[in-house]
Design a protein around this motif. Structure first.
Motif, PDB file in Angstrom:
ATOM      1  N   PRO A   6       3.111  85.121  57.442  1.00 12.21           N
ATOM      2  CA  PRO A   6       3.921  84.295  57.985  1.00 12.21           C
ATOM      3  C   PRO A   6       5.185  83.797  56.824  1.00 12.21           C
ATOM      4  O   PRO A   6       4.702  83.746  55.873  1.00 12.21           O
ATOM      5  CB  PRO A   6       3.289  82.966  58.469  1.00 12.21           C
ATOM      6  N   GLN A   7       6.336  83.768  57.267  1.00 11.53           N
ATOM      7  CA  GLN A   7       7.437  83.387  56.381  1.00 11.53           C
ATOM      8  C   GLN A   7       7.944  82.004  56.802  1.00 11.53           C
ATOM      9  O   GLN A   7       8.320  81.577  57.893  1.00 11.53           O
ATOM     10  CB  GLN A   7       8.572  84.413  56.617  1.00 11.53           C
ATOM     11  N   ASN A   8       7.851  81.005  55.812  1.00 12.73           N
ATOM     12  CA  ASN A   8       8.377  79.532  56.087  1.00 12.73           C
ATOM     13  C   ASN A   8       7.609  78.892  57.084  1.00 12.73           C
ATOM     14  O   ASN A   8       8.144  78.158  58.090  1.00 12.73           O
ATOM     15  CB  ASN A   8       9.963  79.695  56.191  1.00 12.73           C
ATOM     16  N   ASP A   9       6.198  79.357  57.327  1.00  9.82           N
ATOM     17  CA  ASP A   9       5.642  78.686  58.308  1.00  9.82           C
ATOM     18  C   ASP A   9       4.020  78.295  57.631  1.00  9.82           C
ATOM     19  O   ASP A   9       3.235  78.946  57.721  1.00  9.82           O
ATOM     20  CB  ASP A   9       5.519  79.551  59.408  1.00  9.82           C
ATOM     21  N   PRO A  10       3.912  77.071  57.313  1.00 13.69           N
ATOM     22  CA  PRO A  10       2.818  76.798  56.744  1.00 13.69           C
ATOM     23  C   PRO A  10       1.630  76.525  57.506  1.00 13.69           C
ATOM     24  O   PRO A  10       0.410  76.231  57.178  1.00 13.69           O
ATOM     25  CB  PRO A  10       3.072  75.394  55.873  1.00 13.69           C
ATOM     26  N   THR A  11       1.752  76.436  58.820  1.00 14.71           N
ATOM     27  CA  THR A  11       0.802  76.014  59.863  1.00 14.71           C
ATOM     28  C   THR A  11       0.089  77.338  60.253  1.00 14.71           C
ATOM     29  O   THR A  11      -0.966  77.254  60.779  1.00 14.71           O
ATOM     30  CB  THR A  11       1.554  75.452  60.927  1.00 14.71           C
ATOM     31  N   LEU A  12       0.282  78.474  59.782  1.00 12.29           N
ATOM     32  CA  LEU A  12      -0.273  79.841  60.098  1.00 12.29           C
ATOM     33  C   LEU A  12      -0.670  80.567  58.839  1.00 12.29           C
ATOM     34  O   LEU A  12       0.058  80.696  57.882  1.00 12.29           O
ATOM     35  CB  LEU A  12       0.590  80.837  61.018  1.00 12.29           C
ATOM     36  N   LEU A  13      -1.835  81.013  58.951  1.00  8.24           N
ATOM     37  CA  LEU A  13      -2.400  81.941  57.896  1.00  8.24           C
ATOM     38  C   LEU A  13      -2.166  83.460  58.153  1.00  8.24           C
ATOM     39  O   LEU A  13      -1.434  84.098  57.091  1.00  8.24           O
ATOM     40  CB  LEU A  13      -4.105  81.995  58.037  1.00  8.24           C
ATOM     41  N   TRP A  14      -2.034  83.701  59.358  1.00 11.50           N
ATOM     42  CA  TRP A  14      -1.448  85.278  59.858  1.00 11.50           C
ATOM     43  C   TRP A  14      -0.668  84.991  61.120  1.00 11.50           C
ATOM     44  O   TRP A  14      -0.671  83.937  62.000  1.00 11.50           O
ATOM     45  CB  TRP A  14      -2.646  86.065  60.325  1.00 11.50           C
TER      46      TRP A  14
END
Length: 882
Positions: free
Chosen positions: A32-40
């Motif tokens: 993920p780019q610019n999305d700290p909520t997801l690992l994948w």
């Protein structure tokens, strides 16, 4: 029904929606780019969040994609069920405030049943709907013509993942026939847990706004912009077209299974259910690992890297069950590449690199595996003497440290007539998952739509690439507290101007700062931040100090020194990106950046720290490019021409029809929308400040240019001058010689000190050795020594061994805030059952510590010097009982 390959199914899906005016979005990176909520990236919609929450308004409001995804929440189920996968492809069509139920439901039916497209038998299709969604029911029954007995109410058909867009959904099932009925299954109906009715498509009608504080979906307000989000799992629908019992009997997995059969040479798929599980696990896991490494994730002990390592190790262990004891997974990587070559040619192109990473990791695990199996043998022996149960925490250690899945430990246990404490294992697993969740951001997975900003479509022209002052700019929109206002006197506000020279934060480059003046020349506001509004305008955050009014003309002036410093560091980022690829290899790719006036931060993929000599080479090359005074130029062109120029795209940035291409001489060409120096000479110099790891397979370089580099050199000079003063070096060039002399003198002093300490210790030991204490049938020497290290205690024990004046020796060293203990036992006493390791464990609690060791020698440490005398007494008591 047609028999279609997986490539044909994917192509038909995308072409169908392209014919309905959708833009085909390519499958994005799994990282993920610019999305700290997801690992994948874990779904087709995950890469489109910014459109759904209104952060960005897309050029085309109709989108379709086939998105590779990874989910790892139930790895243990892979291979045991028909459809669990770690890597899968989700095909979908999406409407961002364009069409809704009236269009998407008939289109879904057309794609599924039309002979031109999928050509499925309508009689085999069943649908579930949310009970309160009368509109959807009406469309299915009266517009599509679905028979009423093919429509089922399902209370769970409501898509809601927390704050943000949510809504009812409608799931489509394919009837695989009565032969898939389970006579013991009570849920043989569409939507139930069964193998007959296979869910192949989910249509989500994103029409409500889950606002903070609301818990009942009946209270959710309507979204200002309604959306459509659908998901069709490629693996599932392909199993229908290829009449496969499970997803694994399709062209997406069978080539991998057949290659594994070939490598095994002992087992065939379909002959043994237990062995089939291993074939499936290997095929599934190597797909996920191959794609993950292809997207620049690397094996490690944390985050994404930990998942890759875990999948690789599970595959290796299942290979062992198939009689494969050699390195083999690397041979499957090219097979994955060939299966996916029609849509993911990059996997085949990079197969050698991916294989090399897989091979290195497999070799590393084979070494660990030997240790793990030895540990497991010890665990089994202990459990046999401990009520026949393997402790769950120990089983978790085998899983977490050595990569042993729970079921493998359990299998070994069952073979020995033992059990594993599953509840304790699950407790340890949950604790680890809680830690992982805590390490990730608590941000909402999808934001709440901002109706005001989404609806603002006032044009705004950015001219900052060539102008840093705009003399006359109309204030188009003025916003305070998320409301449009006509005037503001003081305080914070947001503004959109018809024309602006202020750069909006993007691509890692921070926003411009500056000032705003009215037509009389009075300073009315400072620009403290600039962001992109959903429709692309530059949204300025202002600190207002004098009245401003919507519709009036203002002068906008960018802070030039600040802008220039940021621009130079941005150019340096491009130089660093190119040089890293040149020096470390093309597989080194950008993973993020931050460009400020003070310096730059550049994250990139690389396995291991960058050697010092390589960092120096990188720095030297960049400084040479600065000396060469390369011109920095840019053009605007279409994407195809940009690619012909050799322009590099930065990870998964989205680009419009017209793109800006920045060139640094003939050294670097990239897609880029940021600001730059006019030539490399303006950078002055480039200096790397640090290089370090930030996560699994991700390294970070921080660097400075120009004035920042000069300031760093001045700081270094001050440190050197201070060092010269301390070592009394008249010239800086003499510092190393002075330090060398001091080091030699220090080593000699340490040698003399150690020699003197040992002599004193020997004197103390000789006195102690002369008076052994008789305890039961043994002799004991227990003495406290005035020494500073465990090394001296060990040396004293070596002296004791030469004459063994006692059966047991206990030495203690009081180090102030801590204690060292050493226990030695003579060979004859060891034969009688006296073990140093057992004795030290018995007496270590007296000094507030613990320890262990061999039967003949053991040691311990503690933090209670007052307990030394008690430890000696307990040693005598322990011997008395023997």
């Amino acid at each position: 029904m047609k028999e279609l390959s997986s490539a044909e199914v994917r192509s038909l899906f995308l072409r169908f929606f392209e014919s309905k005016g959708h833009k085909i979005e390519p499958s994005q990176s799994l990282i993920p780019q610019n999305d700290p909520t997801l690992l994948w990236i874990n779904s087709g919609v995950a890469t489109l969040k910014k459109y759904f929450d209104g952060t960005v308004v897309p050029d085309n409001h109709r989108i379709t994609n086939a998105q590779k995804s990874i989910r790892t929440n139930d790895i243990e189920n892979v291979g045991h069920t028909a459809r669990h996968h770690t890597l899968f492809e989700m095909m979908g069509n999406f409407s961002i405030g364009d069409y809704f139920k009236e269009e998407v439901i008939p289109w879904a039916w057309e794609l599924l049943t039309s002979p031109e497209w999928f050509g499925m038998d309508p009689d085999k299709l069943f649908v579930t709907v949310y009970p309160d969604d009368d509109e959807t029911k009406d469309i299915w029954l009266n517009k599509v013509g679905l028979p009423k007995d093919h429509l089922y109410d399902e209370p769970d058909n409501f898509w809601d993942i927390g704050e943000g867009p949510s809504g009812p959904d409608s799931e489509i099932f394919y009837d695989r026939g009565e032969e898939f009925n389970d006579p013991d299954e009570s849920e043989n109906y569409p939507g139930g847990e069964n193998e007959r009715y296979l869910e192949i498509w989910n249509l989500v009608f994103s029409q409500f706004n889950h606002l903070p504080g609301l818990t009942d979906n009946k209270d959710y307000p309507e979204l200002p912009t309604k959306n459509i989000d659908t998901g069709m799992g490629l693996e599932r629908v392909v199993s229908v077209f290829q009449h496969a019992k499970t997803n694994f009997e399709t062209d997406l997995f069978l080539p991998l299974i057949h290659k594994t059969e070939e490598i095994s040479g002992q087992y065939k798929y379909g002959e043994d259910d237990t062995k089939d599980i291993s074939f499936k696990v290997i095929a599934d896991h190597i797909r996920a690992v191959t794609f993950a490494i292809g997207d620049s994730a690397l094996p490690s002990n944390e985050g994404r890297g930990y998942i890759i390592r875990r999948l690789l190790r599970r595959a290796v262990l299942h290979g062992r069950k198939l009689g494969i004891n050699q390195v083999f997974l690397k041979e499957l990587v090219p097979v994955v590449g060939q299966i996916m070559i029609s849509y993911y040619p990059e996997i085949a192109d990079n197969a050698d690199y991916i294989s090399s990473i897989v091979e290195a990791e497999e070799i590393r695990f084979n070494k660990t595996l030997t240790d793990g199996l030895s540990l497991l043998d010890g665990v089994i022996e202990k459990a046999k003497n401990d009520q026949g149960v393997i402790d769950g925490a120990v089983a978790f250690k085998l899983y977490d440290t050595y990569g042993f899945p729970y079921e493998l430990t359990e299998e070994y246990a069952v073979d020995e007539g033992l059990k594993v404490d599953r509840a304790d294992f699950d407790k340890e697993m949950k604790a680890q998952q809680d830690r992982a969740r805590a390490a990730r951001s608590n941000n909402a997975s999808m934001g709440v739509q901002n109706e005001l900003l989404t609806g603002l479509k006032t044009p705004s022209q950015y001219v900052g690439w060539s102008e840093l002052t705009v003399e006359q700019a109309e204030l188009s929109n003025l916003i305070v507290d998320n409301k449009l206002v006509e005037e503001v006197n003081t305080g914070e506000a947001q503004a959109i101007f018809a024309k602006t020279p202020f750069y909006a934060e993007m691509g890692g480059q921070v926003a411009d700062l500056g000032t705003i003046y009215d037509e009389s020349g009075q300073l009315v506001a400072k620009v403290t931040d600039v962001q992109n509004a959903p429709n692309g305008q530059h949204l300025h955050t202002l600190s207002v100090s004098a009245p401003m009014s919507s519709g009036k003309i203002y002068k906008l002036d960018v802070d030039r020194p600040y802008h220039d410093a940021v621009s130079k560091n941005h150019t340096a980022t491009h130089l660093l990106d190119q040089t890293l690829r040149n020096v470390l290899g093309e597989h080194t790719t950008q993973a993020g950046s931050l460009v400020t006036a003070e310096g730059l931060r550049f994250d990139f993929t690389y396995n291991g720290s960058v050697p010092t000599e390589k960092l120096q080479e990188i720095e030297d090359i960049i400084n040479q490019k600065i000396i060469d005074n390369l011109p920095v130029s840019w053009i605007e062109t279409d994407i195809e021409n940009a690619k012909k120029l050799g322009a590099v795209a930065v990870f998964t940035e989205k680009y419009g029809e017209t793109v800006r291409v920045v060139s640094i001489g003939d050294y670097n060409v990239e897609f880029d929308g940021g600001t730059h120096a006019n030539s490399t000479a303006e950078l002055g110099m480039f200096k790397i400040v640090s290089e370090q790891g930030t996560g699994a397979g991700i390294r970070r370089i921080e660097a400075v240019t120009g004035a920042g580099a000069m300031a760093l050199f001045k700081l270094h000079d001050s440190w050197l001058a201070k060092a010269a003063e301390q070592v009394k070096a008249p010239q800086l060039s003499e510092i190393n010689d002075k330090i060398s002399v001091l080091q030699t003198a220090l080593k000699e002093a340490e040698r003399q000190s150690a020699s003197l300490e040992q002599k004193l210790a020997n004197q103390e030991a000789n006195a102690a050795f002369a008076n052994p204490q008789k305890v039961n049938n043994y002799t004991l020497i227990a003495t406290e020594m005035a020494v500073e290290s465990m090394d001296v205690l060990r040396s004293t024990a070596d002296t004791w061994k030469q004459s063994t004046p006692s059966d047991v020796l206990v030495l203690a060293a009081n180090l102030g805030e801590k204690v060292n203990l050493l226990v030695a036992v003579s060979p004859s006493a060891v034969k009688k059952g006296i073990k140093a390791g057992e004795l030290v464990k018995a007496i270590a609690p007296a000094i507030g510590g613990g320890g262990g060791g061999r039967p003949d020698m053991a040691q311990a440490g503690g933090k209670n010097p007052a307990g030394i005398a008690d430890a000696f007494k307990q040693a005598a008591d322990w011997l008395q009982e023997k």
